[in-house]
Motif scaffolding. Structure first.
Motif, PDB file in Angstrom:
ATOM      1  N   THR A  36       0.950  -1.200  -0.048  1.00  0.00           N
ATOM      2  CA  THR A  36      -0.099  -0.140   0.063  1.00  0.00           C
ATOM      3  C   THR A  36       0.824   1.258  -0.004  1.00  0.00           C
ATOM      4  O   THR A  36       0.533   2.288  -0.248  1.00  0.00           O
ATOM      5  CB  THR A  36      -0.817   0.002   1.165  1.00  0.00           C
ATOM      6  OG1 THR A  36      -0.134   0.248   2.339  1.00  0.00           O
ATOM      7  CG2 THR A  36      -1.947  -1.124   1.204  1.00  0.00           C
ATOM      8  N   ARG A  37       2.105   1.149   0.400  1.00  0.00           N
ATOM      9  CA  ARG A  37       3.041   2.346   0.557  1.00  0.00           C
ATOM     10  C   ARG A  37       3.912   2.358  -0.967  1.00  0.00           C
ATOM     11  O   ARG A  37       4.634   3.325  -0.923  1.00  0.00           O
ATOM     12  CB  ARG A  37       3.870   1.989   1.886  1.00  0.00           C
ATOM     13  CG  ARG A  37       3.241   2.664   2.947  1.00  0.00           C
ATOM     14  CD  ARG A  37       4.079   2.306   4.094  1.00  0.00           C
ATOM     15  NE  ARG A  37       5.592   3.201   3.985  1.00  0.00           N
ATOM     16  CZ  ARG A  37       5.259   4.279   4.560  1.00  0.00           C
ATOM     17  NH1 ARG A  37       4.452   4.996   5.151  1.00  0.00           N
ATOM     18  NH2 ARG A  37       6.502   5.051   4.296  1.00  0.00           N
ATOM     19  N   MET A  38       3.803   1.173  -1.738  1.00  0.00           N
ATOM     20  CA  MET A  38       4.576   1.434  -2.812  1.00  0.00           C
ATOM     21  C   MET A  38       4.238   2.448  -3.819  1.00  0.00           C
ATOM     22  O   MET A  38       2.813   2.391  -4.165  1.00  0.00           O
ATOM     23  CB  MET A  38       4.951   0.007  -3.363  1.00  0.00           C
ATOM     24  CG  MET A  38       5.424  -0.939  -2.354  1.00  0.00           C
ATOM     25  SD  MET A  38       6.902  -0.568  -1.767  1.00  0.00           S
ATOM     26  CE  MET A  38       8.137  -1.346  -3.061  1.00  0.00           C
ATOM     27  N   GLN A  39       4.867   2.987  -4.468  1.00  0.00           N
ATOM     28  CA  GLN A  39       4.334   3.896  -5.754  1.00  0.00           C
ATOM     29  C   GLN A  39       5.561   3.843  -6.997  1.00  0.00           C
ATOM     30  O   GLN A  39       6.666   3.528  -6.575  1.00  0.00           O
ATOM     31  CB  GLN A  39       4.293   5.533  -5.086  1.00  0.00           C
ATOM     32  CG  GLN A  39       3.239   5.673  -4.505  1.00  0.00           C
ATOM     33  CD  GLN A  39       3.040   7.129  -4.157  1.00  0.00           C
ATOM     34  OE1 GLN A  39       4.098   7.830  -4.176  1.00  0.00           O
ATOM     35  NE2 GLN A  39       2.049   7.795  -4.083  1.00  0.00           N
ATOM     36  N   PRO A  40       5.131   3.860  -7.997  1.00  0.00           N
ATOM     37  CA  PRO A  40       6.052   3.717  -9.101  1.00  0.00           C
ATOM     38  C   PRO A  40       6.894   5.063  -9.179  1.00  0.00           C
ATOM     39  O   PRO A  40       6.653   5.979  -8.847  1.00  0.00           O
ATOM     40  CB  PRO A  40       5.113   3.738 -10.487  1.00  0.00           C
ATOM     41  CG  PRO A  40       3.947   4.064  -9.929  1.00  0.00           C
ATOM     42  CD  PRO A  40       3.822   4.054  -8.443  1.00  0.00           C
ATOM     43  N   ILE A  41       8.242   4.570  -9.479  1.00  0.00           N
ATOM     44  CA  ILE A  41       9.420   5.728  -9.481  1.00  0.00           C
ATOM     45  C   ILE A  41       8.820   6.792 -10.538  1.00  0.00           C
ATOM     46  O   ILE A  41       9.477   7.882 -10.454  1.00  0.00           O
ATOM     47  CB  ILE A  41      10.477   4.985  -9.614  1.00  0.00           C
ATOM     48  CG1 ILE A  41      11.689   6.120  -9.249  1.00  0.00           C
ATOM     49  CG2 ILE A  41      10.709   4.743 -11.048  1.00  0.00           C
ATOM     50  CD1 ILE A  41      12.917   5.569  -9.229  1.00  0.00           C
ATOM     51  N   GLU A  42       8.200   6.502 -11.431  1.00  0.00           N
ATOM     52  CA  GLU A  42       7.880   7.445 -12.511  1.00  0.00           C
ATOM     53  C   GLU A  42       6.974   8.655 -11.767  1.00  0.00           C
ATOM     54  O   GLU A  42       7.032   9.937 -12.414  1.00  0.00           O
ATOM     55  CB  GLU A  42       6.844   6.898 -13.537  1.00  0.00           C
ATOM     56  CG  GLU A  42       5.537   6.454 -13.093  1.00  0.00           C
ATOM     57  CD  GLU A  42       4.717   5.977 -14.152  1.00  0.00           C
ATOM     58  OE1 GLU A  42       5.278   5.472 -15.207  1.00  0.00           O
ATOM     59  OE2 GLU A  42       3.661   5.461 -13.681  1.00  0.00           O
ATOM     60  N   HIS A  43       6.574   8.603 -10.622  1.00  0.00           N
ATOM     61  CA  HIS A  43       6.196   9.813  -9.870  1.00  0.00           C
ATOM     62  C   HIS A  43       7.373  10.824  -9.765  1.00  0.00           C
ATOM     63  O   HIS A  43       6.862  11.949  -9.735  1.00  0.00           O
ATOM     64  CB  HIS A  43       5.636   9.361  -8.632  1.00  0.00           C
ATOM     65  CG  HIS A  43       4.216   8.732  -8.672  1.00  0.00           C
ATOM     66  ND1 HIS A  43       3.193   9.235  -8.100  1.00  0.00           N
ATOM     67  CD2 HIS A  43       3.740   7.778  -9.350  1.00  0.00           C
ATOM     68  CE1 HIS A  43       1.915   8.388  -8.329  1.00  0.00           C
ATOM     69  NE2 HIS A  43       2.459   7.546  -9.271  1.00  0.00           N
ATOM     70  N   VAL A  44       8.281  10.418  -9.390  1.00  0.00           N
ATOM     71  CA  VAL A  44       9.650  11.005  -9.423  1.00  0.00           C
ATOM     72  C   VAL A  44      10.019  11.675 -10.712  1.00  0.00           C
ATOM     73  O   VAL A  44      10.525  12.889 -10.825  1.00  0.00           O
ATOM     74  CB  VAL A  44      10.739  10.545  -8.509  1.00  0.00           C
ATOM     75  CG1 VAL A  44      11.865  11.521  -8.623  1.00  0.00           C
ATOM     76  CG2 VAL A  44      10.106  10.423  -7.117  1.00  0.00           C
ATOM     77  N   TRP A  45      10.064  10.845 -11.757  1.00  0.00           N
ATOM     78  CA  TRP A  45      10.429  10.957 -13.079  1.00  0.00           C
ATOM     79  C   TRP A  45       9.548  12.222 -13.842  1.00  0.00           C
ATOM     80  O   TRP A  45       9.817  12.595 -14.791  1.00  0.00           O
ATOM     81  CB  TRP A  45      10.750   9.797 -13.926  1.00  0.00           C
ATOM     82  CG  TRP A  45      11.932   8.922 -13.587  1.00  0.00           C
ATOM     83  CD1 TRP A  45      12.724   9.296 -12.391  1.00  0.00           C
ATOM     84  CD2 TRP A  45      11.973   7.704 -13.822  1.00  0.00           C
ATOM     85  NE1 TRP A  45      13.622   8.238 -12.501  1.00  0.00           N
ATOM     86  CE2 TRP A  45      13.386   7.186 -13.092  1.00  0.00           C
ATOM     87  CE3 TRP A  45      11.632   6.855 -14.951  1.00  0.00           C
ATOM     88  CZ2 TRP A  45      13.931   6.176 -13.603  1.00  0.00           C
ATOM     89  CZ3 TRP A  45      12.174   5.736 -15.347  1.00  0.00           C
ATOM     90  CH2 TRP A  45      13.364   5.190 -14.537  1.00  0.00           C
ATOM     91  N   SER A  46       8.403  12.309 -13.366  1.00  0.00           N
ATOM     92  CA  SER A  46       7.323  12.863 -13.977  1.00  0.00           C
ATOM     93  C   SER A  46       8.011  14.415 -14.363  1.00  0.00           C
ATOM     94  O   SER A  46       7.677  15.382 -15.480  1.00  0.00           O
ATOM     95  CB  SER A  46       6.080  13.243 -13.330  1.00  0.00           C
ATOM     96  OG  SER A  46       6.111  14.006 -12.212  1.00  0.00           O
ATOM     97  N   LYS A  47       8.833  14.964 -13.616  1.00  0.00           N
ATOM     98  CA  LYS A  47       9.279  16.467 -13.762  1.00  0.00           C
ATOM     99  C   LYS A  47      10.635  16.527 -14.381  1.00  0.00           C
ATOM    100  O   LYS A  47      10.987  17.438 -14.834  1.00  0.00           O
ATOM    101  CB  LYS A  47       9.460  16.933 -12.350  1.00  0.00           C
ATOM    102  CG  LYS A  47       8.304  17.210 -11.568  1.00  0.00           C
ATOM    103  CD  LYS A  47       8.276  18.150 -10.131  1.00  0.00           C
ATOM    104  CE  LYS A  47       7.330  18.036  -9.461  1.00  0.00           C
ATOM    105  NZ  LYS A  47       7.451  18.833  -8.047  1.00  0.00           N
ATOM    106  N   MET A  48      11.129  15.095 -14.752  1.00  0.00           N
ATOM    107  CA  MET A  48      12.575  15.396 -15.444  1.00  0.00           C
ATOM    108  C   MET A  48      12.476  15.889 -16.930  1.00  0.00           C
ATOM    109  O   MET A  48      13.395  16.359 -17.231  1.00  0.00           O
ATOM    110  CB  MET A  48      13.001  13.713 -15.240  1.00  0.00           C
ATOM    111  CG  MET A  48      13.364  13.314 -14.156  1.00  0.00           C
ATOM    112  SD  MET A  48      14.493  14.465 -13.139  1.00  0.00           S
ATOM    113  CE  MET A  48      14.697  13.714 -11.480  1.00  0.00           C
TER     114      MET A  48
END
Length: 767
Positions: free
Chosen positions: A257-269
């Motif tokens: 439930t705490r896991m999120q895809p790393i693309e959440h961080v990459w979205s601003k790249m």
């Protein structure tokens, strides 16, 4: 529905929630027509649905919301005040939007929902023409229970007939306001569920609280498992196993439930890279691979800044200007790649460029110029060790200070932040080809596997992610096994010099390595392996990480604390911090000694590492180390008989056993079968495993293949000399087939990732 794209599903969930809020806001706005917050909330909701529906090519939904948005603009700008007809038509528009969303959820299309009538009604209100319409037809008689009453103001607006409502269930209010929502839900026991029914938004603080409670449950499980292992109570053992299974599944579920895809961080790249490329005069193509790789939400936030800095560094330092690239035979546009993947129970994130690479000579010159190293110190270091100088505080190879880089604040901060969450950073670079920065990040910080050790009477936990293997030295061998290179203690492990660090000396509890029996925990910090000297090894278990107070954290050397299964507290060691504190200057000396030793060492191509075991009566047998998966201590009471063969339940499967003393026809004293514990060498292949039961682990040594002697005996392929003793060479294939005749039948396939693979598998080697 399963055939609805994930993006559309998220849009549906969010839209349904927004529409529920929209209903409440519209009714409240009728009571307070001048409320700016309510007007802003209503406008934002309609605008969001309109924008996303246009992006997803839902034209009918976009038309309806666009008309509603035009009416709301007049309200927001003060050209119209909220009155009953306006509220009526906006509520009607909300119902039509719900119908369209229900149609999208049913088959992915907008269906044949009627929209012209509501569009005409909105236009009529905007033009000041409120048509006289008949009240909506009466709704079907509701099921027994409290009726749902709606304001009578809805009546003057034309409402779609009941036949226009889709037959499938919809999760929100139906198009007829007076109809109870329950009539559109499936019968009890039905299988259809809407997007809202399958999703829920949970506050992050609640997830954190659940994770803390699961951590406490894991501690209780460890304690009960420890108690069960010390008794012969079968019921307690079964209950402990059941608790272990349930706690493990619950832990896994909460962590997901705490896991999120790393693309959440990459979205601003993409935006960051575009702006940097323009500022630095570069042409950059950004490629992102593995964006669906999931990581704990807290860790995602922690790595956001380090990743951004590495991307900025790659664009400014790594990639060359277009004219320089063309002169070097490269494409004018440089490629910057972000890649994420799972490896060894961690998430690996790479920032790679195909630029100029990092010149080790330039690094060496800068290190000497800044007084960080002397020329003599740098003469003996390797290319990889030179690259590690980039992480020193204040180190920068930039020729000029710009708004992007060159201030000497960077890679040391990146390493500090990543190591603060239990991760590591390393770099590989080839001049002219490019550079790869590699971050290794734990999946979560809450619960991790660790090895508990004892030193000077205190308990410590070594994270499994840093642990490679264990080597035990008894009192007779500890003195001769440890050598010294310029006062630096080392151990010759399979022909390589391993720097040693006394944990007792680092922590200041006593001076130097222990004089009696000790264990070398071979650990890895970044690219450097070293041995941590401890008094003894206790157990391997999952630990719950507890944060340290600021006073203890400032000491350095500790990553946290934990409570063990027996209730005792253990400090979690920060391997990277210990390496930097204890190995200053030692690595260069050991590297130089190893280089000189390599110049005079004979060709070791004929050497093969083998595991030497005892099988009773002083008899020793060697087997290739490469084929050994792990060593296990199993309770003799676990052994069961299936068709006359011994097996044990092992990691969710059945593990067949072969006792080597029986297989080879033991002479002299056989292995002690009265022991409560079995020492098992586990072999694995293509998803199958077998266990070879031995009496003791003698050592891991390099065997000279050229010195083998032939021997014609059952279960053996020859003999060799190990430690001035004749040692028999095991025919591993025949031993394995004696336990499982189908072991070699299936083709070899790639093994499943094992988060514990390669860590502390060879427990007790070298005793």
């Amino acid at each position: 529905m399963e055939d609805v794209d994930e993006i559309v599903r998220e849009f549906l969930v969010e839209s349904y929630e927004n529409l529920d809020q929209l209903d409440r806001d519209l009714v409240a706005l009728e009571e307070s027509p001048g409320s700016r917050p309510l007007l802003s909330s209503v406008f934002r909701t309609i605008h969001t649905i309109k924008g996303t529906s246009g992006f997803l090519a839902f034209g009918r939904l976009e038309r309806v919301t666009h008309v509603g948005e035009n009416l709301l603009v007049e309200l927001r700008d003060g050209r119209r005040s909220m009155d009953q007809p306006t509220t009526d038509v906006l509520l009607r528009l909300t119902d039509v939007v719900r119908e369209i969303l229900a149609a999208i959820e049913a088959d992915g299309t907008e269906g044949d929902v009627e929209i012209d009538a509501v569009i005409a009604a909105v236009d009529a209100v905007r033009d000041g023409r409120v048509p006289a319409v008949e009240p909506a037809p009466p709704a079907p008689a509701p099921a027994p229970g409290p009726a749902t009453a709606e304001p009578a103001a809805v009546a003057p607006v034309a409402v779609a007939p009941a036949a226009a409502v889709p037959a499938q269930p919809v999760p929100a209010v139906p198009s007829q306001p007076a109809a109870p929502a329950a009539e559109h839900l499936p019968e009890e026991g039905g299988t259809l569920r809407s997007a809202v029914d399958t999703s829920i938004r949970v506050d992050v603080d609640l997830l954190d609280a659940l994770m803390r409670q699961v951590g406490e449950l894991v501690l209780a499980r460890n304690a009960i498992s420890r108690l069960a292992s010390r008794t012969d109570d079968v019921d307690l053992a079964r209950s402990a196993q059941r608790l272990n299974l349930i706690a493990g599944e619950l832990q896994e579920g909460v962590m997901k439930t705490r896991m999120q895809p790393i693309e959440h961080v990459w979205s601003k790249m993409p935006r960051i890279v575009r702006d940097l490329a323009a500022a630095c005069g570069r042409e950059v193509q950004l490629e992102m691979v593995g964006g669906d790789t999931e990581l704990d939400r807290g860790l995602l936030e922690a790595v956001k800044d380090p990743l951004t800095h590495l991307v900025r560094n790659a664009v400014d330092h790594g990639l060359e200007p277009a004219d320089v690239r063309l002169a070097a035979g490269k494409a004018a546009k440089g490629v910057l790649t972000l890649r994420a993947y799972h490896s060894g129970g961690q998430v690996v994130v790479e920032v790679a460029d195909d630029g100029r690479g990092i010149d080790p000579e330039q690094i060496a010159a800068k290190a000497v110029e800044k007084g960080l190293r002397t020329p003599d110190q740098l003469a003996a270091v390797s290319h990889a060790e030179l690259l590690q100088l980039l992480f020193l505080p204040g180190f920068s190879t930039a020729e000029a200070v710009t708004n992007v880089s060159g201030r000497g604040v960077g890679m040391d901060v990146v390493r500090t932040k990543v190591e603060a969450i239990g991760g590591t950073v390393d770099v590989d670079s080839t001049v002219g080809s490019g550079t790869v920065w590699r971050l290794r990040i734990p999946l979560t910080l809450a619960i991790m596997p660790a090895l508990t050790v004892e030193c000077a009477g205190d308990l410590y936990a070594v994270p499994q992610v840093n642990l490679l293997e264990l080597v035990a030295l008894d009192g007779q061998r500890s003195g001769s096994g440890i050598e010294y290179v310029h006062a630096v203690p080392v151990y010759r492990l399979r022909g390589e010099l391993l720097p040693l660090v006394s944990l007792a000396a680092v922590l200041g509890v006593q001076d130097g390595p222990t004089a009696g029996s000790c264990v070398i925990a071979v650990v890895q910090a970044d690219h450097q392996r070293f041995g941590l000297l401890v008094d003894r090894v206790l157990n391997t278990e999952e630990i719950v990480v507890k944060p340290l107070s600021s006073r203890l954290k400032s000491i350095g050397g500790y990553a946290g604390a934990t409570v063990l299964g027996d209730g005792r507290v253990a400090l979690i060691l920060d391997v990277q911090a210990i390496a930097r504190r204890a190995l200053v200057g030692a690595l260069e000396q050991v590297s130089e000694a190893a280089r000189r030793a390599a110049e005079v060492t004979v060709d070791a191509a004929q050497l093969e590492p083998v595991l030497v075991v005892g099988i009773g009566g002083g008899r020793r047998v060697a087997m290739p180390l490469a084929s050994v998966a792990r060593l296990e201590h199993l309770r003799a009471a676990q052994v069961e008989l299936v068709g006359g063969r011994e097996v044990v339940q092992y990691r969710g499967t059945i593990l067949p056993l072969t006792r080597l003393d029986r297989l080879l026809g033991a002479y002299g004293e056989p292995m002690d079968e009265r022991s409560d514990e079995l020492l098992v060498v586990v072999y694995s292949r293509a998803g199958r495993s077998v266990g070879l039961v031995v009496q003791e682990i003698v050592d891991i040594v390099d065997d000279d293949v050229a010195q083998h002697s032939d021997i014609d005996d059952r279960g053996l392929v020859g003999s060799t000399v190990v430690g001035e003793r004749v040692t028999e060479l095991l025919d591993v294939r025949s031993a394995v087939l004696a336990a499982d005749s189908a072991f070699y039948d299936e083709p070899v396939r790639a093994p499943e990732p094992d988060p514990l693979a390669g860590h502390a598998d060879l427990v007790g080697a070298g005793r």
